[in-house]
Design an enzyme around this catalytic site. Structure first.
Site, PDB file in Angstrom:
ATOM      1  N   ASP A 163     -43.967  -7.732  -1.863  1.00 56.90           N
ATOM      2  CA  ASP A 163     -42.797  -7.039  -2.411  1.00 56.90           C
ATOM      3  C   ASP A 163     -41.723  -6.833  -1.332  1.00 56.90           C
ATOM      4  O   ASP A 163     -41.866  -7.287  -0.189  1.00 56.90           O
ATOM      5  CB  ASP A 163     -43.291  -5.695  -2.988  1.00 56.90           C
ATOM      6  CG  ASP A 163     -42.537  -5.285  -4.240  1.00 56.90           C
ATOM      7  OD1 ASP A 163     -41.411  -5.749  -4.446  1.00 56.90           O
ATOM      8  OD2 ASP A 163     -43.090  -4.471  -5.010  1.00 56.90           O
ATOM      9  N   GLU A 211     -38.786 -10.452  -4.118  1.00 61.94           N
ATOM     10  CA  GLU A 211     -37.593  -9.721  -3.664  1.00 61.94           C
ATOM     11  C   GLU A 211     -36.565  -9.693  -4.797  1.00 61.94           C
ATOM     12  O   GLU A 211     -35.385  -9.518  -4.565  1.00 61.94           O
ATOM     13  CB  GLU A 211     -37.046 -10.252  -2.326  1.00 61.94           C
ATOM     14  CG  GLU A 211     -36.830 -11.725  -2.206  1.00 61.94           C
ATOM     15  CD  GLU A 211     -35.634 -12.191  -3.000  1.00 61.94           C
ATOM     16  OE1 GLU A 211     -35.837 -12.568  -4.183  1.00 61.94           O
ATOM     17  OE2 GLU A 211     -34.501 -12.178  -2.449  1.00 61.94           O
ATOM     18  N   TRP A 212     -37.069  -9.864  -6.020  1.00 56.10           N
ATOM     19  CA  TRP A 212     -36.316  -9.659  -7.265  1.00 56.10           C
ATOM     20  C   TRP A 212     -35.149 -10.636  -7.441  1.00 56.10           C
ATOM     21  O   TRP A 212     -34.185 -10.344  -8.145  1.00 56.10           O
ATOM     22  CB  TRP A 212     -35.810  -8.206  -7.357  1.00 56.10           C
ATOM     23  CG  TRP A 212     -36.830  -7.212  -6.907  1.00 56.10           C
ATOM     24  CD1 TRP A 212     -38.040  -6.974  -7.485  1.00 56.10           C
ATOM     25  CD2 TRP A 212     -36.758  -6.344  -5.757  1.00 56.10           C
ATOM     26  NE1 TRP A 212     -38.732  -6.012  -6.779  1.00 56.10           N
ATOM     27  CE2 TRP A 212     -37.959  -5.606  -5.718  1.00 56.10           C
ATOM     28  CE3 TRP A 212     -35.788  -6.131  -4.769  1.00 56.10           C
ATOM     29  CZ2 TRP A 212     -38.237  -4.665  -4.712  1.00 56.10           C
ATOM     30  CZ3 TRP A 212     -36.058  -5.186  -3.778  1.00 56.10           C
ATOM     31  CH2 TRP A 212     -37.261  -4.472  -3.759  1.00 56.10           C
ATOM     32  N   GLY A 213     -35.218 -11.761  -6.736  1.00 53.28           N
ATOM     33  CA  GLY A 213     -34.156 -12.755  -6.896  1.00 53.28           C
ATOM     34  C   GLY A 213     -32.896 -12.448  -6.114  1.00 53.28           C
ATOM     35  O   GLY A 213     -31.912 -13.189  -6.180  1.00 53.28           O
ATOM     36  N   ASP A 224     -37.578  -6.014 -12.472  1.00 53.74           N
ATOM     37  CA  ASP A 224     -38.779  -5.866 -13.311  1.00 53.74           C
ATOM     38  C   ASP A 224     -38.503  -6.051 -14.800  1.00 53.74           C
ATOM     39  O   ASP A 224     -37.485  -5.604 -15.315  1.00 53.74           O
ATOM     40  CB  ASP A 224     -39.374  -4.475 -13.102  1.00 53.74           C
ATOM     41  CG  ASP A 224     -39.964  -4.320 -11.711  1.00 53.74           C
ATOM     42  OD1 ASP A 224     -39.767  -5.218 -10.871  1.00 53.74           O
ATOM     43  OD2 ASP A 224     -40.615  -3.281 -11.473  1.00 53.74           O
TER      44      ASP A 224
END
Ligand code: GAL
Length: 377
Positions: A125, A159-161, A182
């Site tokens: 993460d 890293e959520w894009g 998320d």
């Protein structure tokens, strides 16, 4: 090759969030076996955030002794003993998103710890990193540390894009990378992530390296940590069909110990799984949209020379007639093809030019189109 096809499994987060323990993990491992999910391909059991004790011990990450008293090596053996693979979670920052110790500055030691526990998959993460940190460098560091262990470990980065990981993640050894924040158990979240946010990403996916539009909410029905009202049956069908066409990792988020029949049937759909796991490893691209957001058609090339096509009705009100034209997937209009409508179970041979059918509101139909030998005349 590791992750030659999109990894499939189950992850603690969507239903349980930080509320996890060894009993849940073992019971879920049992359920993955008894429901047939393991044999359908869902083999990675991933323990997400909040498994660790609040402090390191002698510099090492250790599991919370109250919730994981048997320790991670023994728990890994339980998982492996059921024919499953063991996934775990850490974070590139100083702390995990749940404010527990994470791997910043401890990459080599933590990778060695995970390998010694028999870990097969690491989700990594990006909470508690500094603005001055360089995501590529931090992810590269853990990638190198994992390789140095000599153990094959699927490396899943999260890293959520934010830093366009599709452009660099494969080159630093990642096997999959989250493309967005998320997912939640709502139609808006699934439709936004699945349709809108994946549309340009197909060139970046392939065997060993996959775009990850986040875990499945199929069957959550509004319950659990990311449960927010739930989807209709039709919407869950759309969600699963789209993730299969996107060659997305299929990580179940629902509680598989208590799935209802409709959820099990959908997650075990062998035709859709075969499309997801097709060895060519191509991700679907959007071939057309029907005006005003009424429908979308997505197509994924398959190893046998055919195509998987998704007809998605995204309108909120009416059935729609949705179709795929042969010219949209590079076939000559005269080319005869066999169309397997996987949703209705109907097979039609000798189809030329196009194929269409009605699709209900927020529902999906998936076709497998296989060119026949050209006939002269
Ligand atoms: C988020 C991540 C989620 C889950 C959570 C754990 O950053 O996107 O999938 O892992 O952290 O705290």
């Amino acid at each position: 090759m590791l992750a030659a096809t999109p990894p499939m499994g189950w992850n603690t987060w969507n239903t349980f969030g930080p509320d996890i323990d060894q009993d849940l993990v073992v019971a879920t491992a049992d359920a993955l076996v008894s429901t047939g999910l393991r044999d359908a391909g869902y083999t990675y059991l991933v323990i997400d955030d909040a498994w660790m004790a609040p402090e390191r011990s002698d510099g090492l990450l250790v599991p919370d002794p109250n919730r994981f008293p048997m320790g991670m090596e023994a728990l890994g053996e339980e998982i492996h003993g059921r024919g499953l693979r063991f996934g775990i979670y850490s974070c590139a920052g100083t702390h995990t998103c749940e404010r527990l110790p994470a791997s910043y500055g401890h990459e080599d030691g933590d990778a060695a710890t995970f390998a010694s526990w028999g870990v097969d998959f690491l989700k990594y993460d990006y909470c508690y990193t500094a603005a001055s940190d360089d995501a590529v460098k931090l992810y590269k560091r853990m990638g190198q540390a994992l390789r140095a262990t000599g153990r094959p470990i699927v490396y899943s980065i999260c890293e959520w894009g934010t830093n366009r990981p599709w452009e660099w993640a494969a080159s630093i050894g990642a096997h999959m990378w989250r493309t967005t924040g998320d997912i939640f158990d709502t139609w808006e979240s699934v439709a936004d992530i699945g349709f809108r946010r994946q549309a340009d990403l197909h060139p970046y996916a392939g065997p060993g390296h996959w775009n990850d539009p986040d875990m499945l909410v199929v069957g959550m029905r509004g319950e659990g940590h990311v449960g927010r009202g739930g989807l209709t049956e039709a919407e869950y069908r759309t969600h699963f069909a789209l993730w299969c066409l996107l060659a997305a990792p299929l990580m179940i988020g629902a509680d598989v110990r208590s799935m209802d029949e409709a959820t099990a049937e959908l997650l075990l759909d062998a035709d859709l799984i075969a499309i997801n796991q097709d060895p060519l490893g191509r991700q679907a691209h959007r071939v057309s949209t029907l005006g005003h957001g009424f429908g979308e058609v997505w197509a994924k090339p398959l190893e046998d020379g055919g195509w998987a096509v998704g007809l998605f009705n995204t309108s909120d009100r009416d059935d729609e007639l949705l179709s795929i034209g042969w010219d949209q997937i590079g076939m000559h209009n005269n080319q005869a093809a066999t169309v397997h409508d996987l949703t209705s179970g109907v097979t039609t041979a000798g189809v030329s030019r196009s194929y269409g059918r009605r699709v209900a509101v927020h529902d999906a139909a998936v076709l497998r189109i296989t060119p026949e030998q050209l006939t002269v005349g």
